[in-house]
Design an enzyme around this catalytic site. Structure first.
Site, mmCIF file in Angstrom:
data_model
loop_
_atom_site.group_PDB
_atom_site.id
_atom_site.type_symbol
_atom_site.label_atom_id
_atom_site.label_comp_id
_atom_site.label_asym_id
_atom_site.label_seq_id
_atom_site.Cartn_x
_atom_site.Cartn_y
_atom_site.Cartn_z
ATOM 1 N N GLY B 29 -49.083 94.853 78.014
ATOM 2 C CA GLY B 29 -50.042 94.629 77.206
ATOM 3 C C GLY B 29 -49.923 95.103 75.812
ATOM 4 C CB CYS B 237 -40.616 63.168 79.298
ATOM 5 S SG CYS B 237 -38.688 63.608 78.464
ATOM 6 C CB CYS B 240 -36.888 62.828 82.415
ATOM 7 S SG CYS B 240 -38.368 63.863 81.550
ATOM 8 C CB CYS B 262 -38.650 67.519 78.551
ATOM 9 S SG CYS B 262 -39.417 67.115 79.364
ATOM 10 C CB CYS B 268 -35.420 66.698 79.523
ATOM 11 S SG CYS B 268 -35.519 65.193 79.434
#
Lengths: 261, 289, 227
Positions: B29, B237, B240, B262, B268
């Protein structure tokens, strides 16, 4: 009684030029001390040394810290304490009210966010509670609750200054530094601010150090007075005594130079 | 193979970047400064990510690039071609087959695994930047863990929108220490930041690299009474039929017709190949386009 | 309660060639609890100066000014502040207040300073203002715009709000009509009966006769004359 703040021989030099030198005093809980002097007298330099914004070349600024997990509390020199500790002090037990509100506020953050920042800095993590506290404080400085989501840019100068005070006092500090808190405000707005400050000082038992060149302001706000000239303290005492029975030539000049209304 | 050094950058530069990456991995970080180089593409087009990719790629790697989840956008295509040309590495569009994936604004839907590296392109690495313009001050705030300001931003969100409206680049706290900008991924992806793969973040213009080692603890900041929520469009979606994936909204005509699909094209396509069909979808055919 | 021993005072005017003006020498007096002492003497003899020295408003060059167990001549500012808060009251001829603060709060302030709850302090303030015939419609206004007599009465109400054991009165009955004058004199008598030690300046001779147990002529403290 232990002093809240014990200042010993503070000196700050800018090269060969003296910012301030040989300043010592004790400030007790609940006391308000005024520092007066003309521009360049070193009063702002001194205030910045006391508040940790400038590192003095000599001397100690001892503060009666509260005991926490790591320390016993008691008088500790804030000049030599570690920076994290000093910064922690400056957002909990200390507060600093700038002359220009924009120096002490975040102008792109709402009034509520400005007041809430210090709470969040000490790990307040409940939005509802932060907002309630902010609303309460806006009320105490006479800002309507429906202005809580407005930015300070939409506020008048007097409101900005009151917001700055709320933002500073929300964590219940014990010592407030003020640099010309009423400077640049209309006379009527000044009066309102002075009244507000007096009330808050009394109710919260605050100690305060107020730098100003306005003798009327210190007469109304300060218990004690320190007069500075050329970086040195030339006279100290009870505010009304220094103003009504000044001993030093410079103070006499200062007092006699005030225009009578 | 061309006359370029492997992966465009010279070896000394790559060593310098690797040192920054290792330091970043050692201090999860933390933003490590590095001497960002001029790349043959403009800032804002992924120069940070490209330099990190260049430093970690080996001749045996298989490389994938996605932009907003898609393998076939201009940016993804040009970066993929760049490394094909300068490093001659194998490339793929399949998440599972890639060993290094450079991404802009998404984490792939498919679970990433140990041995894989995900490289993020980062525009502004400093999460405190919009509230505190001074770099000196923000560095000090990181050093001293003074992160109250980050919550001021979330407070402002709630006070203005009634909820935390930050939808991407949602700030996180890493291993209870550093507050980090996860790059502009949707907050939907935030829970995936703790993963078995290594994640590296490169900001070219800002000259910063930071990193998340595998399984790093990453917590999205929030309030007790306004907890973090990973949100997505409330649809399946249309191609899909997935109800799990992050969706792009597409306006398809002038009559307000729209479809959701997607954002992760590989995910997808894989689902369609496997026979899943969404509301507006058609059965998958090779070379349908 | 108040005991002044061999006190002297001079003013140095640095901006007028450093002229030193001795104004007081060998001043001594004592006031017991429940006693009222009048300071008399011609204008400029030093009545107000002595009063201000007792209050700590003027510095004392030498000698002792004991109020209770505090020597005002040598006390630290904070000791004098504490003294003024709980022991020593002062009704001056001038009202000095923050503009905009309501008359009610001006009168209640000494009580608030000593920790009296808001409601109680305001209740006492209302009683005093009513007794001194300040019309109720003025209570919410700042006294800065009031007439001289009204300001004087507000000043008295403020001075009597907290029951100080020692009190300094500078011309409390000046510019008052007979009815209010009578009220003020009664209030002073009540304070005396409570055991308050009082030092006052009264040009109003009948009032002085009625209230004071003794008179002290400050002319005797003028430098040069005493010798």
């Amino acid at each position: 009684m232990t002093p809240l703040l014990q200042v010993e021989n503070i000196a700050k030099l800018y090269g060969a030029r003296i910012g301030c030198t040989d300043v010592s005093f004790d400030l007790y809980p609940g006391e308000v001390m005024g520092i007066v002097g003309e521009s360049g007298s070193g009063k702002s330099t001194l205030l910045n040394c006391l508040a940790g914004h400038l590192v003095p070349d000599r001397g100690a600024v001892k503060f009666d810290t509260r005991a926490d997990g790591q320390h016993d509390g008691g008088l500790r020199d804030t000049v030599t304490m570690s920076e994290p500790e000093r910064r922690m002090l400056s957002r909990t037990d200390w507060a600093f009210v700038h002359q220009h509100a924009r120096d002490g506020l975040r102008m792109n953050v709402s009034a509520g966010g400005n007041v809430g920042e210090r709470l969040m800095a000490v790990n307040a993590r409940h939005y509802g509670e932060i907002r309630d506290t902010a609303t309460d404080w806006l009320g105490r400085v006479e800002i309507a609750a429906d202005r809580i989501d407005d930015r300070p840019t939409a506020f008048s100068g007097g409101m900005q200054q009151r917001l700055q005070i709320a933002r500073n006092l929300v964590t219940g500090p014990r010592l407030v530094f003020m640099d010309e808190p009423t400077g640049g405000l209309d006379v009527s707005v000044q009066a309102r601010l002075l009244d507000l400050l007096r009330g808050l000082v009394r109710e919260m038992g605050l100690s305060a150090i107020i730098v100003t060149h306005d003798l009327a302001v210190v007469r109304l706000l300060a218990d004690r007075l320190m007069v500075m000239k050329d970086g040195q303290v030339v006279e100290t005492g009870l505010t009304d005594q220094v103003l009504d029975d000044p001993q030093h030539a410079y103070t006499q000049l200062l007092v006699s130079s005030v225009l009578q209304v | 193979m061309s006359d370029y050094n492997f992966a465009y950058l010279d070896e000394q530069t790559k060593r310098m970047i690797r040192r920054a990456i290792l330091k970043g991995l050692a201090i999860p970080g933390y933003q490590v400064p590095f001497a960002s180089r001029e790349m043959p593409m403009p800032y804002g087009w992924g120069t940070g990510g490209v330099q990190v990719s260049a430093a970690v790629l080996t001749p045996d790697d298989t490389f994938k690039v996605i932009d907003q989840g898609a393998d076939d956008t201009t940016n993804a295509v040009s970066i993929r071609r760049f490394f094909q040309k300068t490093a001659d590495v194998a490339v793929t569009e399949a998440t599972a087959e890639a060993s290094v994936i450079q991404t802009r604004h998404r984490i792939p839907e498919e679970q990433m695994n140990a041995g894989q590296i995900l490289v993020y392109q980062v525009p502004i690495p400093e999460p405190l930047r919009f509230l505190e313009p001074s770099e000196v001050e923000t560095r000090k705030m990181h050093a001293l863990e003074e992160y109250g300001l980050m919550h001021v931003k979330l407070y402002e969100d709630i006070s203005q929108h009634g909820a935390i409206a930050t939808a991407y680049a949602y700030p996180v706290k890493v291993e209870d220490r550093y507050v980090m900008d996860p790059s502009p991924i949707p907050k939907f992806d935030n829970p995936k930041l703790s993963m078995p793969a290594i994640q590296l973040f490169g900001a070219g213009r800002e000259q910063r690299i930071y990193a998340l080692p595998p399984f790093t603890k990453v917590v999205s900041l929030d309030f007790d009474d306004y907890p973090f929520e990973a949100t997505k469009a409330d649809h399946a979606c249309d191609l899909c039929g997935s109800t799990e994936s992050y969706l792009d909204e597409l306006i398809v005509d002038d009559a307000g017709g729209r479809m959701f699909m997607c954002s992760d094209t590989d995910y997808c396509t894989s689902r369609r190949k496997a026979g899943h069909i969404g509301a507006q979808g058609v059965p998958y055919e090779e070379d349908a386009a | 309660m108040i005991s002044i021993e061999n006190v002297s005072k001079s003013f140095t005017l640095h901006n007028q060639g450093g002229a030193v003006i001795p104004v007081m020498e060998g001043a001594s007096l004592a006031v017991a609890a429940g006693e009222c002492v009048a300071l008399v003497g011609a204008s400029g003899a030093g009545k107000s100066t002595l009063m201000r020295m007792i209050y700590g408003n003027y510095l004392t060059a030498s000698g002792r000014i004991m109020v209770g167990d505090v020597d005002v001549a040598t006390a630290q500012p904070r000791e004098i502040i504490a003294l003024r808060r709980r022991t020593l009251g002062y009704v001056s001829q001038f009202l000095r207040v923050v503009p905009r603060v309501s008359t009610l709060d001006v009168v209640a302030e000494p009580l608030l300073m000593t920790g009296t709850p808001h409601d109680e302090a305001r209740e006492i303030a209302r009683g005093l203002l009513a007794r001194l015939n300040i019309p109720e419609r003025l209570w919410a206004l700042s006294p800065t715009t009031f007439s001289g007599g009204e300001q004087q009465r507000v000043n008295i109400a403020r001075g009597f709000a907290y029951p100080y054991p020692a009190l300094l009165l500078d011309e409390p009955t000046a510019s008052l009509d007979p009815i209010n004058r009578e009220t003020v004199l009664t209030m002073v008598e009540e304070a005396k009966a409570r055991g308050t030690a009082i030092i006052g300046i009264f040009h109003d001779a009948p009032a002085r006769e009625r209230l004071c147990d003794r008179q002290v002529d400050v002319t005797g403290f003028t430098p040069g004359l005493a010798a």
